[in-house]
Design a protein around this motif. Sequence first.
Motif, PDB file in Angstrom:
ATOM      1  N   GLU A  31       0.825  -1.209   0.000  1.00 28.85           N
ATOM      2  CA  GLU A  31       0.000   0.000   0.000  1.00 28.85           C
ATOM      3  C   GLU A  31       0.863   1.265   0.000  1.00 28.85           C
ATOM      4  OE1 GLU A  31      -3.432   0.372  -0.208  1.00 28.85           O
ATOM      5  OE2 GLU A  31      -3.262  -1.732  -0.764  1.00 28.85           O
ATOM      6  N   ILE A  32       1.941   1.241   0.765  1.00 28.26           N
ATOM      7  CA  ILE A  32       2.833   2.396   0.828  1.00 28.26           C
ATOM      8  C   ILE A  32       3.570   2.571  -0.499  1.00 28.26           C
ATOM      9  CG2 ILE A  32       4.855   3.345   2.006  1.00 28.26           C
ATOM     10  CD1 ILE A  32       3.858   1.804   4.517  1.00 28.26           C
ATOM     11  N   ILE A  33       4.000   1.452  -1.094  1.00 30.73           N
ATOM     12  CA  ILE A  33       4.669   1.519  -2.407  1.00 30.73           C
ATOM     13  C   ILE A  33       3.745   2.143  -3.436  1.00 30.73           C
ATOM     14  CG2 ILE A  33       5.532   0.107  -4.323  1.00 30.73           C
ATOM     15  CD1 ILE A  33       6.631  -1.839  -2.193  1.00 30.73           C
ATOM     16  N   LYS A  34       2.479   1.726  -3.453  1.00 34.73           N
ATOM     17  CA  LYS A  34       1.524   2.294  -4.410  1.00 34.73           C
ATOM     18  C   LYS A  34       1.340   3.789  -4.185  1.00 34.73           C
ATOM     19  CE  LYS A  34      -1.718  -0.813  -3.492  1.00 34.73           C
ATOM     20  NZ  LYS A  34      -3.017  -1.527  -3.532  1.00 34.73           N
ATOM     21  N   GLU A  35       1.195   4.184  -2.928  1.00 36.45           N
ATOM     22  CA  GLU A  35       0.931   5.587  -2.617  1.00 36.45           C
ATOM     23  C   GLU A  35       2.084   6.492  -3.052  1.00 36.45           C
ATOM     24  OE1 GLU A  35      -1.149   7.650   1.093  1.00 36.45           O
ATOM     25  OE2 GLU A  35       0.840   6.892   1.586  1.00 36.45           O
ATOM     26  N   GLN A  36       3.290   5.992  -2.966  1.00 35.29           N
ATOM     27  CA  GLN A  36       4.471   6.808  -3.267  1.00 35.29           C
ATOM     28  C   GLN A  36       4.931   6.682  -4.724  1.00 35.29           C
ATOM     29  OE1 GLN A  36       7.285   5.394  -0.355  1.00 35.29           O
ATOM     30  NE2 GLN A  36       6.314   6.527   1.335  1.00 35.29           N
ATOM     31  N   SER A  37       4.153   6.001  -5.560  1.00 39.65           N
ATOM     32  CA  SER A  37       4.628   5.619  -6.893  1.00 39.65           C
ATOM     33  C   SER A  37       4.300   6.613  -7.999  1.00 39.65           C
ATOM     34  CB  SER A  37       4.031   4.263  -7.285  1.00 39.65           C
ATOM     35  OG  SER A  37       2.634   4.386  -7.527  1.00 39.65           O
ATOM     36  N   ASN A  38       3.603   7.706  -7.677  1.00 44.31           N
ATOM     37  CA  ASN A  38       3.132   8.615  -8.726  1.00 44.31           C
ATOM     38  C   ASN A  38       2.322   7.840  -9.759  1.00 44.31           C
ATOM     39  OD1 ASN A  38       2.693  10.852 -10.362  1.00 44.31           O
ATOM     40  ND2 ASN A  38       4.693  10.709 -11.379  1.00 44.31           N
ATOM     41  N   PHE A  39       1.273   7.195  -9.276  1.00 41.15           N
ATOM     42  CA  PHE A  39       0.390   6.399 -10.119  1.00 41.15           C
ATOM     43  C   PHE A  39       1.185   5.346 -10.902  1.00 41.15           C
ATOM     44  CE2 PHE A  39      -2.068  10.244  -9.358  1.00 41.15           C
ATOM     45  CZ  PHE A  39      -3.289   9.706  -8.954  1.00 41.15           C
ATOM     46  N   ILE A  40       1.872   4.482 -10.158  1.00 41.06           N
ATOM     47  CA  ILE A  40       2.501   3.262 -10.681  1.00 41.06           C
ATOM     48  C   ILE A  40       3.643   3.570 -11.663  1.00 41.06           C
ATOM     49  CG2 ILE A  40       1.985   0.921 -11.477  1.00 41.06           C
ATOM     50  CD1 ILE A  40       0.349   1.760  -9.076  1.00 41.06           C
ATOM     51  N   LEU A  58     -14.259  -0.086 -18.768  1.00 44.14           N
ATOM     52  CA  LEU A  58     -14.658   0.741 -17.619  1.00 44.14           C
ATOM     53  C   LEU A  58     -13.582   0.748 -16.538  1.00 44.14           C
ATOM     54  CD1 LEU A  58     -17.008   2.212 -15.956  1.00 44.14           C
ATOM     55  CD2 LEU A  58     -17.487  -0.092 -15.050  1.00 44.14           C
ATOM     56  N   LEU A  59     -13.002  -0.421 -16.277  1.00 46.83           N
ATOM     57  CA  LEU A  59     -12.072  -0.579 -15.154  1.00 46.83           C
ATOM     58  C   LEU A  59     -10.607  -0.567 -15.581  1.00 46.83           C
ATOM     59  CD1 LEU A  59     -14.113  -3.290 -13.203  1.00 46.83           C
ATOM     60  CD2 LEU A  59     -14.024  -0.810 -12.782  1.00 46.83           C
ATOM     61  N   THR A  60     -10.346  -0.095 -16.789  1.00 51.12           N
ATOM     62  CA  THR A  60      -8.960   0.062 -17.237  1.00 51.12           C
ATOM     63  C   THR A  60      -8.368   1.335 -16.633  1.00 51.12           C
ATOM     64  OG1 THR A  60      -9.317  -1.104 -19.318  1.00 51.12           O
ATOM     65  CG2 THR A  60      -7.482   0.444 -19.252  1.00 51.12           C
ATOM     66  N   PRO A  61      -7.149   1.301 -16.091  1.00 50.74           N
ATOM     67  CA  PRO A  61      -6.526   2.518 -15.546  1.00 50.74           C
ATOM     68  C   PRO A  61      -6.462   3.634 -16.581  1.00 50.74           C
ATOM     69  CG  PRO A  61      -5.289   0.583 -14.879  1.00 50.74           C
ATOM     70  CD  PRO A  61      -6.319   0.111 -15.862  1.00 50.74           C
ATOM     71  N   GLN A  62      -6.614   4.870 -16.103  1.00 50.78           N
ATOM     72  CA  GLN A  62      -6.726   6.029 -16.989  1.00 50.78           C
ATOM     73  C   GLN A  62      -5.549   6.998 -16.905  1.00 50.78           C
ATOM     74  OE1 GLN A  62      -9.646   6.475 -19.147  1.00 50.78           O
ATOM     75  NE2 GLN A  62      -9.567   4.306 -18.556  1.00 50.78           N
ATOM     76  N   SER A  63      -4.639   6.794 -15.950  1.00 50.10           N
ATOM     77  CA  SER A  63      -3.637   7.825 -15.663  1.00 50.10           C
ATOM     78  C   SER A  63      -2.457   7.824 -16.610  1.00 50.10           C
ATOM     79  CB  SER A  63      -3.136   7.681 -14.225  1.00 50.10           C
ATOM     80  OG  SER A  63      -2.652   6.366 -13.986  1.00 50.10           O
ATOM     81  N   GLY A  64      -2.372   6.852 -17.516  1.00 46.90           N
ATOM     82  CA  GLY A  64      -1.336   6.871 -18.534  1.00 46.90           C
ATOM     83  C   GLY A  64       0.004   6.319 -18.133  1.00 46.90           C
ATOM     84  N   PHE A  65       0.115   5.735 -16.922  1.00 50.71           N
ATOM     85  CA  PHE A  65       1.417   5.222 -16.482  1.00 50.71           C
ATOM     86  C   PHE A  65       1.960   4.142 -17.409  1.00 50.71           C
ATOM     87  CE2 PHE A  65      -1.721   2.660 -14.035  1.00 50.71           C
ATOM     88  CZ  PHE A  65      -1.317   1.375 -14.359  1.00 50.71           C
ATOM     89  N   TYR A  66       1.076   3.331 -17.944  1.00 52.84           N
ATOM     90  CA  TYR A  66       1.475   2.229 -18.817  1.00 52.84           C
ATOM     91  C   TYR A  66       2.174   2.750 -20.068  1.00 52.84           C
ATOM     92  CZ  TYR A  66       0.667  -2.074 -21.590  1.00 52.84           C
ATOM     93  OH  TYR A  66       0.801  -3.211 -22.372  1.00 52.84           O
ATOM     94  N   TYR A  67       1.576   3.770 -20.683  1.00 50.90           N
ATOM     95  CA  TYR A  67       2.128   4.322 -21.918  1.00 50.90           C
ATOM     96  C   TYR A  67       3.378   5.158 -21.656  1.00 50.90           C
ATOM     97  CZ  TYR A  67      -2.369   2.685 -23.449  1.00 50.90           C
ATOM     98  OH  TYR A  67      -3.460   1.874 -23.696  1.00 50.90           O
TER      99      TYR A  67
END
Length: 690
Positions: free
Chosen positions: A72-81, A224-233
């Motif tokens: 949970e802490i890793i996720k929070e500090q990751s700038n959206f993964i 609908l449930l696909t992440p939207q923040s663009g971290f993948y790209y």
Amino acid sequence: MTTSFGAANSAIFNDPKLQIPGFNGLRPSGLISLQRTARGFSVSSSNSSINRAVSTPVKPETAAEPKRSKVEIIKEQSNFIRYPLKEEMMNDAPNINESATQLIKFHGSYQQYNRDEKGAKSYSFMLRTKNPCGKVSNVLYLVMDDLADQFGIGTLRLTTRQTFQLHGVLKKDMKTVMSTIIRNMGSTLGACGDLNRNVLAPPAPLARKDYLVAQETAENIAALLTPQSGFYYDVWVDGERIMTAEPPEVVKARNDNSYGTNFPDSPEPIYGTQFLPRKFKIAVTVPGDNSVDILTNDIGVVVVSDDNGEPQGFNLYVGGGMGRTHRIESTFPRLAEPLGYVPKEDILYAVKAIVVTQRENGRRDDRKYSRMKYLISSWGIEKFRSVVEQYYGKKFEPFRELPEWEFKSFLGWHEQGDGSLFCGLHVDNGRIKGTMKKTLREVIEKYNLNVRITANQNLILCDIQHAWKRPIITMLAQGGLLEPRYVDPLNITAMACPALPMCPLAITEAERGIPDILKRVRAVFEKVGLKYNESIVIRVTGCPNGCARPYMAELGLVGDGPNSYQIWLGGMPNQTTLAKCFLNKVKLQELEKALEPLFYHWKRNREAKESFGEFTNRLGFEKLQEWINKWEGIPESSGKFHLNLFVDKETFQAVDELAKLENKTGHQLAMEVIRNYVAAHQNGKSPESS
């Protein structure tokens, strides 16, 4: 201050055992009242300022910091993964650090190393694609086939969630592989990690309204449930967005915040910075078709049609899940249970409400208990339903009656209903390799076929013209891809996870061990007099996480030590009953000591058409254990025929070599030839024409 769930809410709202002042069992007090609107209800707040379920309340000075897991802490500090994964992928080390190892899962990959090799770890990565409904375009299949040879270990693996796994990719090649998949309209985004995984649906390309609606719904839920923040790209294609247009109803449902479901102004409106407490699985199907193991999912969605076959809405199941931990009884596999019915125009809103209920209330302190099944088990279905209804904005209608479930393999040749054919191919354990891999590529490339992956690790070739059937049959046979009637019935329904040598969680063998296990089970069948066409559902996993869903099998083998397994009994052929643990730490070489008396008594004491699972449940474990304890071998009077099939060494060796090509024993192949010969004569055909 507004955060994405990670701080105060994670413990305050999420532990159902806590009694929190101002928490009414559903929502923070004063948060929501419901008023009827065009879609259902609207939200008004009793406070002067806007309160949201996703807002972190001001903590009293004395409030203790809620306990959260390391992830949970890793996720929070990751700038959206993103951080530190992007940086780790750019250095020259062959591996990535612990934080990046957790984050890369959201991108659809796991870091692994070969556990067979001694000395320094040889790191590589497994990539898993995301293919809603198991749909794979012709172009993407050929690209994955190429990538397996160029950057992997030369094989493709079909998973139990209708996706590909590509093993053995080196870190230095990851960006090339990922960007190639993305640019060929594939994706690995969300195939792993704490978010919605690949959405299952019946893979058959049938031109029927209910099947088409099921598949379209699965694709819409996945969008609908696909992440939207663009971290993948950002990580794999330098921020270039390569996405297909979404249906307007998906965009509308995602953006709707009528009932406090969303994080306003967040790059991740549904997930926030923390995403979900753990992985989340959804399957969609039609009544009677249990090709997707519907009851093993966090959410099961079933199309409901009227008497004219027109889809009207959906039944919803919730709370299924397979994972558990050995010898911790508070962890357990669980079947989903009915939640209610929704009209078809509301399905995306209902699914979103369920996901948000888990997001806000699932445990984030201990990942062993983070799946939604534990929340529902703790709360009970009535409380869970009432909380979901707050986010949905309506009451669920009563669950509609459904027919009995049936497992459908879709193997063999079938009419699609649109003038074309489809062909379901059995692939042992989903591993496409060698001659089979080469042949599949030739067929798919020559006839420009799209394919679909099944939840039973098999492959379907789609849109085949009738004139192509005979040449395709010939090509497939030459590649060892046999018609179902030539495959041992035990193999047809068997499944295994990859396990050793690559999976870091594996305790013992599964994929590499199951071929021999199936041969030994077949040998016991023959020994006790069970016919060749009789079968049971066998599933093997290398650890208790249950990736091949062994807890739904009639005979489940779950690794619990080196060459050692738990034996689970009592699942059903149609995957509707949970198995139970019968024996612990059974050594691989001693399986027959347990199985021979069970199969012998099933053959002689079963009721008409009683499956092995039904039989073991009816007799009970105490009786089964008594049979094992008293077993002294098959009585001589049992009438077993022993056939000496081979009269000379040369014939035996020739048959044995042919049998190995089909992963069988020489005896099994010889018996098949004899049975086919006899059957042909009985049907009035010459053996040559059959």
